[in-house]
Structure formats: C-alpha cells, structure tokens
Motif scaffolding. Structure first.
Motif, PDB file in Angstrom:
ATOM      1  N   THR A   1     -47.316 -47.668  87.545  1.00  0.00           N
ATOM      2  CA  THR A   1     -46.669 -47.420  88.834  1.00  0.00           C
ATOM      3  C   THR A   1     -47.370 -46.345  89.650  1.00  0.00           C
ATOM      4  OG1 THR A   1     -45.136 -45.868  87.782  1.00  0.00           O
ATOM      5  CG2 THR A   1     -44.415 -48.161  87.995  1.00  0.00           C
ATOM      6  N   SER A   2     -48.259 -45.562  89.024  1.00  0.00           N
ATOM      7  CA  SER A   2     -48.988 -44.540  89.787  1.00  0.00           C
ATOM      8  C   SER A   2     -49.967 -45.187  90.768  1.00  0.00           C
ATOM      9  CB  SER A   2     -49.730 -43.606  88.837  1.00  0.00           C
ATOM     10  OG  SER A   2     -50.768 -44.293  88.140  1.00  0.00           O
ATOM     11  N   ARG A   3     -50.239 -46.474  90.569  1.00  0.00           N
ATOM     12  CA  ARG A   3     -51.135 -47.177  91.493  1.00  0.00           C
ATOM     13  C   ARG A   3     -50.429 -47.495  92.814  1.00  0.00           C
ATOM     14  NH1 ARG A   3     -53.303 -52.531  89.001  1.00  0.00           N
ATOM     15  NH2 ARG A   3     -54.436 -52.465  90.990  1.00  0.00           N
ATOM     16  N   LEU A   4     -49.101 -47.411  92.818  1.00  0.00           N
ATOM     17  CA  LEU A   4     -48.314 -47.852  93.977  1.00  0.00           C
ATOM     18  C   LEU A   4     -47.819 -46.664  94.791  1.00  0.00           C
ATOM     19  CD1 LEU A   4     -46.141 -50.618  92.284  1.00  0.00           C
ATOM     20  CD2 LEU A   4     -48.258 -50.909  93.572  1.00  0.00           C
ATOM     21  N   ALA A   5     -47.980 -46.756  96.092  1.00  0.00           N
ATOM     22  CA  ALA A   5     -47.398 -45.785  97.017  1.00  0.00           C
ATOM     23  C   ALA A   5     -46.442 -46.558  97.920  1.00  0.00           C
ATOM     24  CB  ALA A   5     -48.476 -45.107  97.837  1.00  0.00           C
ATOM     25  N   VAL A   6     -45.136 -46.329  97.755  1.00  0.00           N
ATOM     26  CA  VAL A   6     -44.111 -47.065  98.502  1.00  0.00           C
ATOM     27  C   VAL A   6     -43.571 -46.176  99.611  1.00  0.00           C
ATOM     28  CG1 VAL A   6     -41.925 -48.309  98.368  1.00  0.00           C
ATOM     29  CG2 VAL A   6     -43.508 -48.350  96.424  1.00  0.00           C
ATOM     30  N   PHE A   7     -43.695 -46.646 100.843  1.00  0.00           N
ATOM     31  CA  PHE A   7     -43.210 -45.902 102.015  1.00  0.00           C
ATOM     32  C   PHE A   7     -42.089 -46.695 102.667  1.00  0.00           C
ATOM     33  CE2 PHE A   7     -47.695 -44.963 101.395  1.00  0.00           C
ATOM     34  CZ  PHE A   7     -47.733 -43.573 101.410  1.00  0.00           C
ATOM     35  N   LEU A   8     -41.034 -45.966 103.055  1.00  0.00           N
ATOM     36  CA  LEU A   8     -39.887 -46.611 103.700  1.00  0.00           C
ATOM     37  C   LEU A   8     -39.544 -45.878 104.993  1.00  0.00           C
ATOM     38  CD1 LEU A   8     -37.674 -47.063 100.497  1.00  0.00           C
ATOM     39  CD2 LEU A   8     -38.984 -48.846 101.658  1.00  0.00           C
ATOM     40  N   GLY A   9     -38.790 -46.533 105.857  1.00  0.00           N
ATOM     41  CA  GLY A   9     -38.345 -45.897 107.099  1.00  0.00           C
ATOM     42  C   GLY A   9     -39.457 -45.788 108.130  1.00  0.00           C
ATOM     43  N   GLU A  10     -39.401 -44.723 108.918  1.00  0.00           N
ATOM     44  CA  GLU A  10     -40.330 -44.547 110.032  1.00  0.00           C
ATOM     45  C   GLU A  10     -41.773 -44.410 109.551  1.00  0.00           C
ATOM     46  OE1 GLU A  10     -38.884 -41.141 112.005  1.00  0.00           O
ATOM     47  OE2 GLU A  10     -36.907 -42.005 112.428  1.00  0.00           O
ATOM     48  N   ASP A  11     -41.960 -43.700 108.444  1.00  0.00           N
ATOM     49  CA  ASP A  11     -43.308 -43.516 107.913  1.00  0.00           C
ATOM     50  C   ASP A  11     -43.938 -44.859 107.584  1.00  0.00           C
ATOM     51  OD1 ASP A  11     -45.601 -42.312 107.034  1.00  0.00           O
ATOM     52  OD2 ASP A  11     -44.781 -41.636 105.109  1.00  0.00           O
ATOM     53  N   GLY A  12     -43.153 -45.749 106.930  1.00  0.00           N
ATOM     54  CA  GLY A  12     -43.659 -47.066 106.583  1.00  0.00           C
ATOM     55  C   GLY A  12     -43.938 -47.925 107.811  1.00  0.00           C
TER      56      GLY A  12
ATOM     57  N   LYS B   1     -34.690 -61.227 101.943  1.00  0.00           N
ATOM     58  CA  LYS B   1     -35.010 -59.931 101.333  1.00  0.00           C
ATOM     59  C   LYS B   1     -36.277 -59.341 101.951  1.00  0.00           C
ATOM     60  CE  LYS B   1     -32.785 -60.874  96.896  1.00  0.00           C
ATOM     61  NZ  LYS B   1     -32.975 -61.152  95.456  1.00  0.00           N
ATOM     62  N   ARG B   2     -37.252 -60.189 102.219  1.00  0.00           N
ATOM     63  CA  ARG B   2     -38.478 -59.677 102.848  1.00  0.00           C
ATOM     64  C   ARG B   2     -38.168 -59.113 104.243  1.00  0.00           C
ATOM     65  NH1 ARG B   2     -41.166 -63.703 102.040  1.00  0.00           N
ATOM     66  NH2 ARG B   2     -40.897 -64.819 104.000  1.00  0.00           N
ATOM     67  N   ASP B   3     -37.282 -59.810 104.971  1.00  0.00           N
ATOM     68  CA  ASP B   3     -36.890 -59.304 106.292  1.00  0.00           C
ATOM     69  C   ASP B   3     -36.167 -57.966 106.187  1.00  0.00           C
ATOM     70  OD1 ASP B   3     -37.986 -61.284 107.881  1.00  0.00           O
ATOM     71  OD2 ASP B   3     -36.237 -62.578 107.730  1.00  0.00           O
ATOM     72  N   ILE B   4     -35.346 -57.821 105.146  1.00  0.00           N
ATOM     73  CA  ILE B   4     -34.650 -56.537 104.941  1.00  0.00           C
ATOM     74  C   ILE B   4     -35.669 -55.431 104.716  1.00  0.00           C
ATOM     75  CG2 ILE B   4     -33.122 -55.259 103.403  1.00  0.00           C
ATOM     76  CD1 ILE B   4     -31.651 -57.908 102.885  1.00  0.00           C
ATOM     77  N   LEU B   5     -36.676 -55.698 103.882  1.00  0.00           N
ATOM     78  CA  LEU B   5     -37.710 -54.693 103.614  1.00  0.00           C
ATOM     79  C   LEU B   5     -38.494 -54.368 104.880  1.00  0.00           C
ATOM     80  CD1 LEU B   5     -39.109 -55.926 100.173  1.00  0.00           C
ATOM     81  CD2 LEU B   5     -37.742 -53.863 100.592  1.00  0.00           C
TER      82      LEU B   5
ATOM     83  N   THR C   1     -37.144 -49.224  93.921  1.00  0.00           N
ATOM     84  CA  THR C   1     -37.369 -48.052  94.779  1.00  0.00           C
ATOM     85  C   THR C   1     -36.563 -48.165  96.064  1.00  0.00           C
ATOM     86  OG1 THR C   1     -39.622 -47.849  93.901  1.00  0.00           O
ATOM     87  CG2 THR C   1     -39.128 -46.695  95.964  1.00  0.00           C
ATOM     88  N   PHE C   2     -36.553 -49.350  96.651  1.00  0.00           N
ATOM     89  CA  PHE C   2     -35.817 -49.559  97.899  1.00  0.00           C
ATOM     90  C   PHE C   2     -34.311 -49.387  97.688  1.00  0.00           C
ATOM     91  CE2 PHE C   2     -33.287 -52.647 100.317  1.00  0.00           C
ATOM     92  CZ  PHE C   2     -33.429 -52.123 101.583  1.00  0.00           C
ATOM     93  N   LEU C   3     -33.771 -50.025  96.640  1.00  0.00           N
ATOM     94  CA  LEU C   3     -32.320 -49.947  96.411  1.00  0.00           C
ATOM     95  C   LEU C   3     -31.891 -48.532  96.032  1.00  0.00           C
ATOM     96  CD1 LEU C   3     -31.664 -53.315  94.549  1.00  0.00           C
ATOM     97  CD2 LEU C   3     -31.158 -52.741  96.938  1.00  0.00           C
ATOM     98  N   LYS C   4     -32.755 -47.805  95.356  1.00  0.00           N
ATOM     99  CA  LYS C   4     -32.420 -46.415  95.014  1.00  0.00           C
ATOM    100  C   LYS C   4     -32.300 -45.562  96.274  1.00  0.00           C
ATOM    101  CE  LYS C   4     -34.016 -42.441  92.299  1.00  0.00           C
ATOM    102  NZ  LYS C   4     -35.070 -41.917  91.383  1.00  0.00           N
TER     103      LYS C   4
END
Length: 519
Positions: free
Chosen positions: A479-490, A454-458, A353-356
């Motif tokens: 995968t419906s159990r997972l909610a992945v947030f990136l950027g400011e929201d995360g 990699k953890r620091d990158i995330l 999800t992150f790399l995409k």
C-alpha cells in the motif's frame, strides 16, 4: 383484349370515389368495349402522392404487364398523383404494348395528342394533391397552435381528454407518467446509468412509452420493457417543456421561439441540466460506461502522470500505465516503463480509504441556484436563431418575397430578445450553490450503487490515486505504492493530470464554498 382494372383510394371514407363505384365504372367500360377483365387490383387507404409507384396493387399489375393488353382506371388521379409517376407508368406500359384507358375521361391514349392531354390532366392532378396536402397541413398546424390534439402518437407524460373550451380534444398532463418522468430525471441527475434506470422500471412493471395501456389510438406492443434508447428519446423530447412538435420540429411563435400551449412537465432549469448531463454522457471522453473498472479515470502513474488502464493477466484484473506507448506513437520518449499493479487489491484499498474518510458523512447535492439567471433563456433564444438560419439557408424555407420578410421579422425579434436578455444577465444577481441533503450517508449510497455509480461517487468526491513503481515483488499489495487523494486536493490533481484548466477548477471550488457559507 385482356384488361387489368386498377382501383385506388386514399381514404375509405371518400364516398364520391368509393372502390365499388370505381370498379363498376371500369367494368362497364370493359363490357362496352368487349374486353375481358383478367384481374382487379386495389390499393385502399394508400396515398398516390406519398407512395409514388410503391403501391402493392399497382406493382402487381406492373410486374405482370405481359399478361394484359390494357390497364383500366377510374380517373388519371386514381392511377397517379404526380406527372413523373404517370409518365413512368406510360413508359412501362408502352414498352410492353399495353394501352391505358380511363373510365370517366374521354382520352385516346394511343395517339400523341391523347397522351399529351393525359399528361396535362396529370399535372392538374398533382397540383390538386399538393393543394390538399397544404390545406390539411395548414389546418393541423392551426389546430396545434390552438392547443388541440390532431391525432398520432401521444407524448409520454400526457393523455388525451375532451377540449374543455370547445370542440375536439387536447392533451393534459398524465399525473402517473409525470411522476415517472420526474423520478427518471432525478436519477439521471444523480448520475444513475440509463441501463440501471431502464432495468428498474421494467422490473417494477411501469408501462413503457410504447405500451398499449397508455395509448388512445394506434397499435402498440404489450411489452412493459424499457430500453436505454427509449429513455434517451423520452428525455430529449422538447414536448416535456410543453412545446408543440410538427414534423419533428417545434412550432415557432412569431418571435421565433417555440410555441408552448400545454402544461410543461419539466421547468427550463431542470431541462437544461438534464440535457447537459445527457450530452456529457454522449461525449466519448467523459462517458463512464457500466461494467468498466471502478478506478478508470481515477488511477494515474506517478512517473509520467498518464491514466492507467485495465487488462487481465492469468485471470486477474490489473491496472497499468500506457504512457510510454502513447508517447512513442507520437515520436516522443519518456522514462516511464509501464507501471502495473493488482487491480482488485488496489480497488479494495481505495474503497476502504474512501469509506473511512467519507462513509459516515451525509451525502449532499450541491445544487446551483440561478438567482436572476437568464442564461437558459439566452441559450434557448440562440438555439431558435440557429434553427431559423438553418430553415432558410440549409432547408430552403422562407422562399419568395413574403418568406424573406417573415424571416427578417423573426430574425430581428430574436436578436432583440437575445440583446435584452444579455443586458439583464449583466445586471443579474450572481448564481450560487446550495447544499441539498439526500438523507443518506456515503456508506449507504455506496452500498446501493453499481460499479458505474461507485465510480461516479469517487469522482464527485475528488478521488485521485497515484501509483508508484514496485519496490519489491510479492503476493500482497504494497500500500505504500499508493497515494490516495480525496476532496479538493484530488480534484485539482486530477484536473492537472487530465490537462484541464486548473485555475478554473479552483474558482469553481471557491464558488461552491462561498455559496455553502452564505446559506
């Protein structure tokens, strides 16, 4: 009578009291008195003041007192440099019925008057030792203030060269070692672990701080191995700022600030950023150790909001919530039953999800631009003020009227400097942020990083993952159990889950965005 001759010399260059002269005078006394020399013990290049009674030659005599009738020495100051040590030697020898005899001083140590006179001489010997120590220390400090090299270990990043302005030697920047230091600092600020950096330096055969190839004097190891301890010691050494260190502390100017009389390897802004990063890593709450799980500190339970931690079940990595256990230990109750999920499959899903979302984007470092930023100078001045107070009240320095006056003068100058800098800071241009390209995409950066990297990158990308309870059992990840947030929201969600100041995080995000738009 059986005599034990004792010879001591602090430096083997002292011709006036050479070992040969001391031994000859002691042997002459023994021959004149008809004593038989049973043994001769020497302590060469051994200080009678700093070593006390812990001198090899002296200890060999004191442990064999039953074998002797008299201890013969050249002068009292050869036997002991402090009154306490001399009194202890007299006590030990008297208990065994052993006399003390000086080859050059007319003392009868078998009488109470003679012993009293010997103690008086020992007092003056101790005073002379203290005076010599103060004179040498003062001379060394003067030379250091002049920028001269006075011997000892050469700080990494510098080398010894002849003084271009006169006698003696000075330290100048070693270009190769300075480049190594800058490379190390860049990698630390880029979140690389000290262990990874040390391993890479060792593999590349870069001479370590203790290697003989970079030492002008002193015995060093031939190993080029780097260690995390030596790295941390190097990176926290204020000599990188050009400061002069004496007894583990910077020499201060009259205004109480550290003396800088050689070319710095790091500027103050880089130094402060480096110390902040090292302090963050030293904090157990923020430390991200190499070898720990990829999503630790990122995955949270959707029921209670607590972080999820790893465990191994049937040889497989899993994450689970321990919020219920934590609350129960505190006497509270929550409805969370301890959500768990397969670790490897979840990590692969989050990675994909992150790399995409970020993989093809260029990696940029948001570097804070100080503008007119006097905060590093304010911080340095306050640290100097704190050290000054510790010197007087904790370490007992600045004694006497003259010391009190010098303390007051330095204290006033530091307070005035702090007040002046704080006034400038109030009218300074606000700091901003600038995006500095690294020349890599997130995918490239990810591929080259270890687990900790990699953890620091995330984390820097604002990754935040919520795990919901399983709806049904199965071998594959739902995968419906997972909610992945990136950027400011995360970032905002993670700050809220960790109990941090969400408003502050929002302000920091806004400041970075404003700085990026301005540039």
């Amino acid at each position: 009578m059986r005599a034990a001759i004792y010879v001591r010399l602090s430096r083997d260059t002292e011709e006036s009291t050479s070992p040969e002269r001391q031994r000859a005078a002691c042997e002459a006394l023994c021959e004149a008195r008809g004593w038989t020399v049973a043994t001769v013990e020497e302590d060469i290049d051994v200080s009678g003041f700093s070593k006390g009674l812990e001198r090899p030659g002296l200890q060999r005599i004191l442990t064999r007192l039953a074998e002797f009738d008299v201890i013969v020495f050249f002068k009292i100051d050869r036997l002991a440099r402090s009154t306490v040590d001399f009194a202890e030697i007299m006590k030990l020898s008297e208990a065994q019925g052993v006399a003390l005899a000086s080859a050059t001083e007319p003392l009868d140590l078998t009488s109470s008057m003679g012993r009293a006179m010997a103690k008086v001489i020992a007092v003056f010997a101790e005073l002379e030792s203290d005076t010599i120590g103060m004179r040498v220390s003062s001379a060394h400090e003067h030379l250091r203030r002049e920028g001269r090299y006075t011997g000892g270990r050469v700080p990494y990043g510098y080398r010894v060269v002849p003084n271009p302005d006169g006698a003696g030697k000075v330290l100048e920047v070693n270009p190769e070692e300075a480049r190594t230091i800058h490379l190390i600092v860049e990698r630390v600020l880029a979140k690389d672990s000290l262990m990874t950096i040390a391993t890479d330096l060792s593999k590349s055969n870069v001479p370590s701080p203790g290697h003989t190839s970079r030492q002008t004097t002193g015995k060093r190891s031939d190993s080029k191995q780097w260690y995390t301890g030596s790295l941390r010691s190097l990176l926290t050494n204020p000599q990188l700022l050009g400061q002069v260190i004496e007894d583990g502390k910077p020499i201060l100017r009259t205004d109480g600030l550290p003396l800088v009389n050689r070319t710095p390897i790091l500027d103050m802004d880089t130094w402060q950023a480096l110390q902040d990063e090292l302090s963050r890593r030293a904090n157990p709450r923020d430390r991200r150790r190499e070898g720990t799980s990829l999503l630790r500190g990122i995955v949270h339970c959707s029921l209670c909001g607590f972080r999820m931690y790893t465990y191994v079940a049937k040889g497989r990595l899993r994450y689970r919530c321990i919020g219920r256990l934590k609350k129960r230990q505190g006497g509270e109750h929550i409805d969370c039953y301890g959500v768990s999920i397969a670790g490897e499959a979840m990590e692969e899903h989050v990675e994909a999800t992150f790399l995409k979302a970020f993989g093809q984007l260029p990696v940029v470092r948001m570097i804070e631009q100080a503008g007119e930023d006097f905060r590093p100078q304010i911080r340095q001045a306050k640290e100097a003020l704190s050290d000054l107070e510790k010197d007087r009240y904790d370490r007992g320095l600045f004694k006497g009227e003259d010391g009190a006056n010098r303390f007051a003068a330095q204290y006033v100058k530091l307070e005035e400097r702090i007040a002046s800098l704080e006034e400038k800071q109030r009218h300074a241009k606000p700091a901003g942020f600038v995006a500095v390209p690294t020349g890599q995409t997130y995918a490239q950066h990810w591929k080259a990083a270890d687990t900790a990297g990699k953890r620091d990158i995330l984390l820097d990308a604002g990754a935040y993952v919520e795990v919901s309870p399983a709806k049904k059992s199965g071998r594959t990840l739902d995968t419906s159990r997972l909610a992945v947030f990136l950027g400011e929201d995360g970032q905002i969600r993670r700050a809220d889950a960790d109990g941090k100041d969400v408003e502050k995080v929002i302000r920091e995000i806004a400041a970075r965005e404003a700085g990026s738009r301005d540039r």
